[in-house]
Design a protein around this motif. Structure first.
Motif, PDB file in Angstrom:
ATOM      1  N   ASP A 184      17.212 -17.806  15.768  1.00 18.74           N
ATOM      2  CA  ASP A 184      18.138 -17.128  14.911  1.00 18.74           C
ATOM      3  C   ASP A 184      17.206 -16.029  13.956  1.00 18.74           C
ATOM      4  OD1 ASP A 184      16.791 -18.935  13.417  1.00 18.74           O
ATOM      5  OD2 ASP A 184      18.468 -19.392  12.241  1.00 18.74           O
ATOM      6  N   GLN A 185      16.231 -15.755  14.816  1.00 12.48           N
ATOM      7  CA  GLN A 185      15.220 -14.687  13.764  1.00 12.48           C
ATOM      8  C   GLN A 185      15.685 -13.312  13.760  1.00 12.48           C
ATOM      9  OE1 GLN A 185      11.187 -14.882  15.457  1.00 12.48           O
ATOM     10  NE2 GLN A 185      11.871 -16.987  16.388  1.00 12.48           N
ATOM     11  N   PRO A 186      15.902 -12.696  12.326  1.00 14.02           N
ATOM     12  CA  PRO A 186      16.713 -11.604  12.245  1.00 14.02           C
ATOM     13  C   PRO A 186      15.889 -10.390  12.639  1.00 14.02           C
ATOM     14  CG  PRO A 186      15.663 -12.389  10.124  1.00 14.02           C
ATOM     15  CD  PRO A 186      15.368 -13.521  11.314  1.00 14.02           C
ATOM     16  N   ALA A 187      14.477 -10.327  12.920  1.00 12.26           N
ATOM     17  CA  ALA A 187      13.785  -9.304  13.285  1.00 12.26           C
ATOM     18  C   ALA A 187      14.265  -8.693  14.544  1.00 12.26           C
ATOM     19  CB  ALA A 187      12.361  -9.677  13.304  1.00 12.26           C
ATOM     20  N   PRO A 188      14.569  -7.377  14.764  1.00 13.11           N
ATOM     21  CA  PRO A 188      15.095  -6.735  15.894  1.00 13.11           C
ATOM     22  C   PRO A 188      13.962  -6.819  17.219  1.00 13.11           C
ATOM     23  CG  PRO A 188      14.413  -5.126  14.234  1.00 13.11           C
ATOM     24  CD  PRO A 188      14.340  -6.411  13.504  1.00 13.11           C
ATOM     25  N   GLU A 189      14.323  -6.683  18.165  1.00 14.24           N
ATOM     26  CA  GLU A 189      13.513  -6.669  19.495  1.00 14.24           C
ATOM     27  C   GLU A 189      12.862  -5.359  19.465  1.00 14.24           C
ATOM     28  OE1 GLU A 189      15.227  -8.223  23.051  1.00 14.24           O
ATOM     29  OE2 GLU A 189      15.293 -10.208  22.485  1.00 14.24           O
ATOM     30  N   ALA A 190      11.542  -5.459  19.898  1.00  9.73           N
ATOM     31  CA  ALA A 190      10.738  -4.258  19.819  1.00  9.73           C
ATOM     32  C   ALA A 190      10.834  -3.616  21.333  1.00  9.73           C
ATOM     33  CB  ALA A 190       9.415  -4.654  19.808  1.00  9.73           C
ATOM     34  N   ARG A 191      10.647  -2.506  21.415  1.00 13.93           N
ATOM     35  CA  ARG A 191      10.386  -1.781  22.866  1.00 13.93           C
ATOM     36  C   ARG A 191       9.164  -1.039  22.974  1.00 13.93           C
ATOM     37  NH1 ARG A 191      14.320   1.399  20.561  1.00 13.93           N
ATOM     38  NH2 ARG A 191      13.239   3.233  21.110  1.00 13.93           N
ATOM     39  N   VAL A 192       8.632  -1.155  24.297  1.00  9.48           N
ATOM     40  CA  VAL A 192       7.381  -0.576  24.334  1.00  9.48           C
ATOM     41  C   VAL A 192       7.130   0.827  24.053  1.00  9.48           C
ATOM     42  CG1 VAL A 192       5.705  -0.234  26.402  1.00  9.48           C
ATOM     43  CG2 VAL A 192       6.911  -2.372  26.144  1.00  9.48           C
ATOM     44  N   ASP A 193       8.232   1.622  24.550  1.00  5.30           N
ATOM     45  CA  ASP A 193       8.269   2.997  24.305  1.00  5.30           C
ATOM     46  C   ASP A 193       8.114   3.387  22.824  1.00  5.30           C
ATOM     47  OD1 ASP A 193      10.707   2.717  23.377  1.00  5.30           O
ATOM     48  OD2 ASP A 193      11.571   3.834  24.857  1.00  5.30           O
ATOM     49  N   THR A 220       0.778  -1.180   0.025  1.00  6.16           N
ATOM     50  CA  THR A 220       0.014   0.156  -0.022  1.00  6.16           C
ATOM     51  C   THR A 220       0.735   1.310  -0.083  1.00  6.16           C
ATOM     52  OG1 THR A 220      -0.167   0.435   2.433  1.00  6.16           O
ATOM     53  CG2 THR A 220      -1.685  -1.236   1.356  1.00  6.16           C
ATOM     54  N   GLY A 221       2.125   1.198   0.266  1.00  7.44           N
ATOM     55  CA  GLY A 221       3.162   2.312  -0.052  1.00  7.44           C
ATOM     56  C   GLY A 221       3.254   2.407   1.642  1.00  7.44           C
ATOM     57  N   ALA A 222       2.777   1.926   2.678  1.00  9.22           N
ATOM     58  CA  ALA A 222       2.925   2.218   4.026  1.00  9.22           C
ATOM     59  C   ALA A 222       4.507   1.719   4.228  1.00  9.22           C
ATOM     60  CB  ALA A 222       2.208   1.462   4.910  1.00  9.22           C
ATOM     61  N   THR A 223       5.041   2.399   5.213  1.00  7.28           N
ATOM     62  CA  THR A 223       6.224   2.123   5.830  1.00  7.28           C
ATOM     63  C   THR A 223       6.130   0.992   6.955  1.00  7.28           C
ATOM     64  OG1 THR A 223       7.279   4.225   5.624  1.00  7.28           O
ATOM     65  CG2 THR A 223       8.326   3.076   7.308  1.00  7.28           C
ATOM     66  N   VAL A 224       6.838  -0.056   6.784  1.00  8.08           N
ATOM     67  CA  VAL A 224       6.431  -1.427   7.740  1.00  8.08           C
ATOM     68  C   VAL A 224       7.782  -1.643   8.322  1.00  8.08           C
ATOM     69  CG1 VAL A 224       5.400  -3.456   7.625  1.00  8.08           C
ATOM     70  CG2 VAL A 224       4.433  -1.883   5.909  1.00  8.08           C
ATOM     71  N   ASP A 225       7.670  -2.121   9.738  1.00  4.88           N
ATOM     72  CA  ASP A 225       8.590  -2.622  10.523  1.00  4.88           C
ATOM     73  C   ASP A 225       8.244  -3.915  10.879  1.00  4.88           C
ATOM     74  OD1 ASP A 225      10.269  -0.495  10.002  1.00  4.88           O
ATOM     75  OD2 ASP A 225       9.631   0.634  11.575  1.00  4.88           O
ATOM     76  N   VAL A 226       8.907  -4.830  11.016  1.00  6.13           N
ATOM     77  CA  VAL A 226       8.771  -6.223  11.572  1.00  6.13           C
ATOM     78  C   VAL A 226       9.793  -6.373  12.785  1.00  6.13           C
ATOM     79  CG1 VAL A 226       8.673  -8.536  11.410  1.00  6.13           C
ATOM     80  CG2 VAL A 226       8.112  -7.150   9.420  1.00  6.13           C
ATOM     81  N   LYS A 227       8.843  -6.345  14.066  1.00  9.55           N
ATOM     82  CA  LYS A 227       9.780  -6.516  15.246  1.00  9.55           C
ATOM     83  C   LYS A 227       9.304  -7.575  16.098  1.00  9.55           C
ATOM     84  CE  LYS A 227      11.516  -1.992  15.106  1.00  9.55           C
ATOM     85  NZ  LYS A 227      12.027  -0.737  16.022  1.00  9.55           N
ATOM     86  N   ARG A 228      10.053  -8.285  16.938  1.00  8.62           N
ATOM     87  CA  ARG A 228       9.690  -9.297  17.742  1.00  8.62           C
ATOM     88  C   ARG A 228       9.695  -8.938  19.278  1.00  8.62           C
ATOM     89  NH1 ARG A 228      14.539 -12.322  19.219  1.00  8.62           N
ATOM     90  NH2 ARG A 228      16.296 -11.655  18.137  1.00  8.62           N
ATOM     91  N   VAL A 229       8.991  -9.669  19.976  1.00  5.54           N
ATOM     92  CA  VAL A 229       9.006  -9.319  21.603  1.00  5.54           C
ATOM     93  C   VAL A 229       9.903 -10.240  21.924  1.00  5.54           C
ATOM     94  CG1 VAL A 229       6.676  -8.435  21.491  1.00  5.54           C
ATOM     95  CG2 VAL A 229       7.303 -11.025  22.033  1.00  5.54           C
ATOM     96  N   PRO A 230      10.815  -9.693  23.052  1.00  3.83           N
ATOM     97  CA  PRO A 230      11.770 -10.535  23.698  1.00  3.83           C
ATOM     98  C   PRO A 230      11.467 -11.855  24.212  1.00  3.83           C
ATOM     99  CG  PRO A 230      11.885  -8.446  24.531  1.00  3.83           C
ATOM    100  CD  PRO A 230      10.579  -8.508  24.016  1.00  3.83           C
ATOM    101  N   GLU A 231      12.271 -12.872  24.028  1.00  2.00           N
ATOM    102  CA  GLU A 231      12.115 -14.271  24.715  1.00  2.00           C
ATOM    103  C   GLU A 231      12.522 -14.217  26.018  1.00  2.00           C
ATOM    104  OE1 GLU A 231      10.819 -17.391  24.950  1.00  2.00           O
ATOM    105  OE2 GLU A 231      11.494 -17.497  22.961  1.00  2.00           O
ATOM    106  N   THR A 232      11.564 -14.865  26.667  1.00  3.71           N
ATOM    107  CA  THR A 232      11.591 -14.752  28.285  1.00  3.71           C
ATOM    108  C   THR A 232      11.993 -16.130  28.782  1.00  3.71           C
ATOM    109  OG1 THR A 232       9.304 -14.936  28.473  1.00  3.71           O
ATOM    110  CG2 THR A 232       9.893 -12.846  28.603  1.00  3.71           C
TER     111      THR A 232
END
Length: 199
Positions: free
Chosen positions: A55-64, A29-41
């Protein structure tokens, strides 16, 4: 155009694959899209012994950083018909965002994976959607305009509440072409909705 976050947790890679398909649809759609994962606990030894895909390449997300997006699409596998502790832990840290109404009016959606056809797909989607509604978000599902979820020719995931896949009891089944098409369809629909509101 809008900014879209595909936020996911994936133990064995099924949801990771679905997340990338959701992102592909949103990007169309032309949107800017980021793919992030939550930390493994889970403790590292436990995750390793359970053969988690680490070995997932997506960076970890931050709540803020959640409030900087116009749409957030959350994917997680089921744990007894609800979201797993990893995703729950991440979302439990969003109280400050909720208190400030930081996500009010943004667009949200959910997708999931289960071992079996009746293993909690819709209840897991609703356990994600409940969080989105508490945030004040506008929820977009996977409407029946995506006809793939209606097929009777093969076993297939999909629900009007969100895209889904069926992984098999031992994780042996990967998302099918129809399931990936559903994920792309939902990602595109959510991004189009966000583009109209924020683009």
């Amino acid at each position: 155009m809008s900014r879209v976050l595909v936020l996911y947790y994936s133990s064995y890679g099924h949801i990771e694959t679905m997340a990338n398909a959701v992102a592909e649809g949103a990007r169309a759609t032309g949107a800017t899209v980021d793919v992030k994962r939550v930390p493994e606990t889970a403790p590292a030894e436990v995750a390793k012994n359970a053969h988690f895909k680490l070995d997932q390449p997506a960076p970890e997300a931050r709540v803020d950083e959640l409030e900087s997006y116009d749409a957030i699409i959350i994917g997680a596998p089921t744990r007894y018909g609800r979201i797993p502790s990893q995703m729950a832990s991440f979302l439990d840290q969003t109280g400050g965002l909720w208190a400030r109404g930081a996500l009010n009016g943004k667009v949200g959606g959910a997708f999931t994976s289960t071992a079996t056809q009746h293993g909690g797909q819709e209840t897991t989607l609703f356990s994600i959607i409940t969080n989105l509604l508490h945030f004040g978000m506008t929820v977009v599902g996977l409407p029946y305009s995506f006809q793939g979820q209606m097929t009777m020719d093969e076993i297939v995931g999909g629900s009007p509440y969100g895209a889904t896949t069926i992984a098999g009891g031992k994780g042996e089944r990967q998302p099918s072409q129809i399931e990936l098409a559903g994920a792309r369809f939902q990602g595109e629909l959510i991004a189009k909705t966000a583009n109209k509101l924020f683009g």
